[in-house]
Design a protein around this motif. Sequence first.
Motif, PDB file in Angstrom:
ATOM      1  N   SER A 176      32.956  43.966  16.499  1.00 23.88           N
ATOM      2  CA  SER A 176      33.640  44.911  16.459  1.00 23.88           C
ATOM      3  C   SER A 176      34.045  45.665  17.648  1.00 23.88           C
ATOM      4  N   GLN A 177      33.267  45.012  18.530  1.00 21.00           N
ATOM      5  CA  GLN A 177      33.644  45.746  20.203  1.00 21.00           C
ATOM      6  C   GLN A 177      34.523  44.676  20.920  1.00 21.00           C
ATOM      7  N   GLU A 178      35.639  45.384  21.466  1.00 22.03           N
ATOM      8  CA  GLU A 178      36.530  44.358  22.109  1.00 22.03           C
ATOM      9  C   GLU A 178      35.934  44.476  23.381  1.00 22.03           C
ATOM     10  N   ALA A 179      36.153  43.197  24.136  1.00 22.47           N
ATOM     11  CA  ALA A 179      35.865  43.012  25.628  1.00 22.47           C
ATOM     12  C   ALA A 179      36.731  41.939  26.130  1.00 22.47           C
ATOM     13  N   ILE A 180      36.752  42.010  27.401  1.00 19.65           N
ATOM     14  CA  ILE A 180      37.593  41.128  28.173  1.00 19.65           C
ATOM     15  C   ILE A 180      36.646  39.694  28.659  1.00 19.65           C
ATOM     16  N   VAL A 181      37.062  38.615  28.170  1.00 10.42           N
ATOM     17  CA  VAL A 181      36.162  37.532  28.369  1.00 10.42           C
ATOM     18  C   VAL A 181      36.828  36.552  29.707  1.00 10.42           C
ATOM     19  N   GLY A 182      37.947  36.796  30.141  1.00 12.43           N
ATOM     20  CA  GLY A 182      38.609  36.082  30.748  1.00 12.43           C
ATOM     21  C   GLY A 182      39.715  36.669  31.613  1.00 12.43           C
ATOM     22  N   LEU A 183      39.996  36.442  32.953  1.00  9.31           N
ATOM     23  CA  LEU A 183      41.261  37.059  33.521  1.00  9.31           C
ATOM     24  C   LEU A 183      41.883  36.065  34.494  1.00  9.31           C
ATOM     25  N   LYS A 184      43.162  36.310  34.446  1.00 13.63           N
ATOM     26  CA  LYS A 184      44.220  35.284  35.253  1.00 13.63           C
ATOM     27  C   LYS A 184      44.714  36.167  36.190  1.00 13.63           C
ATOM     28  N   GLN A 185      44.685  35.867  37.456  1.00 11.98           N
ATOM     29  CA  GLN A 185      45.382  36.624  38.487  1.00 11.98           C
ATOM     30  C   GLN A 185      46.941  36.058  38.693  1.00 11.98           C
ATOM     31  N   GLU A 186      47.801  37.175  38.612  1.00 14.32           N
ATOM     32  CA  GLU A 186      49.276  36.861  38.726  1.00 14.32           C
ATOM     33  C   GLU A 186      49.682  37.444  40.233  1.00 14.32           C
ATOM     34  N   GLY A 187      49.738  36.653  41.355  1.00 16.30           N
ATOM     35  CA  GLY A 187      50.446  37.450  42.312  1.00 16.30           C
ATOM     36  C   GLY A 187      49.503  37.493  43.652  1.00 16.30           C
ATOM     37  N   ASP A 188      49.650  37.885  44.786  1.00 18.67           N
ATOM     38  CA  ASP A 188      48.648  37.703  45.843  1.00 18.67           C
ATOM     39  C   ASP A 188      48.733  39.325  46.277  1.00 18.67           C
ATOM     40  N   GLU A 189      47.285  39.599  47.006  1.00 19.18           N
ATOM     41  CA  GLU A 189      47.126  40.764  47.323  1.00 19.18           C
ATOM     42  C   GLU A 189      47.067  41.129  48.820  1.00 19.18           C
ATOM     43  N   ARG A 190      47.829  42.062  49.173  1.00 17.75           N
ATOM     44  CA  ARG A 190      47.648  42.256  50.737  1.00 17.75           C
ATOM     45  C   ARG A 190      47.890  43.436  51.110  1.00 17.75           C
TER      46      ARG A 190
END
Length: 955
Positions: free
Chosen positions: A427-441
Amino acid sequence: MLTASPLMVNAQTATNDEAANDEAKKKVHVAFRDKTADQLLGGISFVDMEELQKKDHTMGSLDDLYALVGGWNGGNLWGQDNDRLDTNDNGNLPLVLIDGIKRPSNNVLPSEIEQVTFLKGAQAVVLYGSKAAKGVILITTKRAKVNGLQIEANVNTGFHVAKEFPEYLGSAEYMTLYNEARINDGDLPKYSQQDIYNHASGVNPYRYPNVNYYSDEYVRRAYNRTDATVEIQGGAERAHFYTNINYYRSEDLLNFGEAKHNYTDRFSVRGNVDLVINKFVKGFANASATFYNANKNKGDFWGAAATMRPNSPEGAAPLIPIDMVDPNASMARRILGKSINLLDGKYFPGGSQADRKNAIAECYFGGKTTDVNRQFQFDAGIIYDMNKFVKGLQFKTTFAIDYAAKYSLAYNDEYAVFIPTWSNYNSQEAIVGLKQEGDERHTGTMSMSDTAYRQTISWNGHFDYDHTFGGEHHVTAMFLANMFTTTSSGSYHRYANANLALQGGYDFRGLYYADFTVAGVHSARLPKGHRGAFSPSATLAWRLGKEKFMKGSFVDDLLLSVSYSNLSEDIDVYMGDRMFYLYDALWETAGGGFTWNESTSTNYTYSTTGKNPVLDYIHRKEWSVNLRGSFFKNILSADLTFFNTQMTGYIIQNPSTFPSHLQNGLAGGSFKPAINNDITTRRGFDFSVKAQKQFGDVYASLGVVGTYLYNVRSKFDEIKDEEYLKEEGRPIDAIWGFQNLGFYQESDFTINDKGKLVLKEGLPTPSLGGSVQPGDLKYVDQNNDGKIDTKDKVYLGQRGTFGAPVTLGFNITVKWKNFTLFILGNGDFGAYGLKNNSYYNFNGENKYSVEARNRWTKETAATATLPRLTAGSGVHNGQDSDFWMYSTDRFNIRKVQLTYDFPKELWKNKWVKDLTIYISGNDLLTIAKERKILETSIGYAPQTRFYNLGVKVTL
């Protein structure tokens, strides 16, 4: 004009007669000369800004003046459509002249201004040439009036408070209604009941967001504006100077990220110098420098606030805490570990495949922008007294050069959004994966963009003659040469004006007046042989108040004047964005039209416009009648002007008088020339009335101004099937649309043999886009052809594009001892707006406002006030129609200010000479049936009220 400016008197010392005499002899700046107020012959109004500022602190050069001047509605004079191709940053105003030089009105502050003169009538502007044909606002800056040295300092600080914020549905309600829209369209719901419940419960606002862009988290309800001004003036016998130094800083309503540091500031210095070179020659020089900066966040937050749905990005909030990531999700942790855009090391920007940017992350991570504007203005001239040659003769010349440059400096940082994959553990929600969209600068350096410059060069010279013969025959004359030219970046052609003019005037004993002016104008926009033209103007006046039969009556003064003018103007010589070569045949080249030589494609050339070697000026043909007077020992004064203006010869591109085979040829080309054809008429009247009275220690005055404006297309080139479709004879700013018959009801439909819902026989078939259903708008079939199309549009009302048909203003001044109360208001009546925007008309993926609760459903069919919801285009319901019309009638309390002047006796023999404090409120109250619509901004920063405290000290 006597009653155009508020009459300022000392309540303890001045009588009505003394004040009126001072007002009548007040110097008024008009075209290239000065006149006393009692010698003005109509079509002119003025405001004494130095006196007005003593009781009405304003922030803009033209603020509040529409409530003090008849014929000026804040945007134009007598309803004229202004020069939209003017390159001088005037915000589509009439020609604005500062100290006689074409300059933007927003580059001079009220504290710098001595007087603002509104030249409304054609006879008042003829000397300025063709670019002045829509009226002139003449702003005259202050000059030194004292010997020795005088310093005046003024500090103001106050708060802008938001009037109204748009109200939008929360996520759960939006999702529920969006499902309803899809069901209405015959589609399946998009959101499950569990999804809706999750958003409603707030169980995990980072996975099931409910974003309110107008909450206190992002927007504050008030922000500060502070300004300070120092005025220094003085001089001696041979030279005088005036200096104005000003700085202001204004903040912003946004309250987070880089936007929290948004501000606009402006620093300016003005110096005006007058010199007595010898007993025949005087000189003057004026210079102004302005430094303006607007520091702002990246992105369009207010636009996003009106379009981004509360549950977007779907599956991810705009910002997500890092601790929502499962400690065991090592890959996700590594992705975030490389990120350079973590807010306080605790939050990362969320997103989805559909939303790879969001306005909130943009404010935190997108960088920032500074808009820079620099202006330098300089003019100088001499006045040569030629009395030794001809009594009453003088020569004056002025040269000016202005520079303006603007550009943007920005840190154009880039940021990525991270699309989370959620899971539920116990019953505890968590993020198990991430997908990066875009670049950082992070760039670390500022880039320059949006660069622009403007240079204006002006010159005028004129011989002036003013002499009275035998104490009875007063003769005036002027011979003038005048020009200005503006060069702007991105524009090959210069914006220019050049003219000669000759004026002659005569009055006998101040009883009978005659004035004749003719200007010779030139325009490079027209063909050779037609580039020069004349603009004649004549005025006759009779001062009835001085006639014997008026003696002993309640009439103190009364002047009647009649004018006729025919101005040649090139302001409206354009088609689209083209100003030049409209008279020439134009050809264009296109490719891929013909093939030969084994299917090889080749280019071809086709005509777009035919030649017209006699293309001419547009003409402002105007006659006006003015009646101005004072009555009952100057207790009452009034000014009334009736005007009838025809603008003849507007240019049209595809005249219907030419055979149709000359058009729609190859590639839609045309051999038809541009010709002078259309005519518009504006007629109406403006007025100003003022009553003033001394009641013991109390002085009170009431001023009322107003304008009635009627505009019509007197001649309009068109071919229409039905009489009701014709624009000729209708207002220029007409609203055209459908008449509605309410909503389609279920009783209007039947089921055909294919099981499809269709309209019953006998009802007209809509063909505006998409099929109709119960809850859609039903329109009148005007021509009874059995279908609803564009031929069923009719005239519905006026938009008020050039001003509402009726505008009113009032101002009240009450003085008691050292207190002054000033109240100012205005009203607009007779115009309409349309609210078929996204806040009221719901379709597609649009965000839903709280107005969606008033939609049509089967259950609310009898009470609904808006059409059914649709996830389609909504083209049918979104048509302009009287269903969406609302009245823009309003009455505003624009200003209330209470001022206290400390007694002068307190400062006797002290370094302080005067001290004044005041409190004021701007835009305090709007009385209107549709107040909420009028005061709610959609997609823009909210409108505000302003509360101010000010102190002024003279040393």
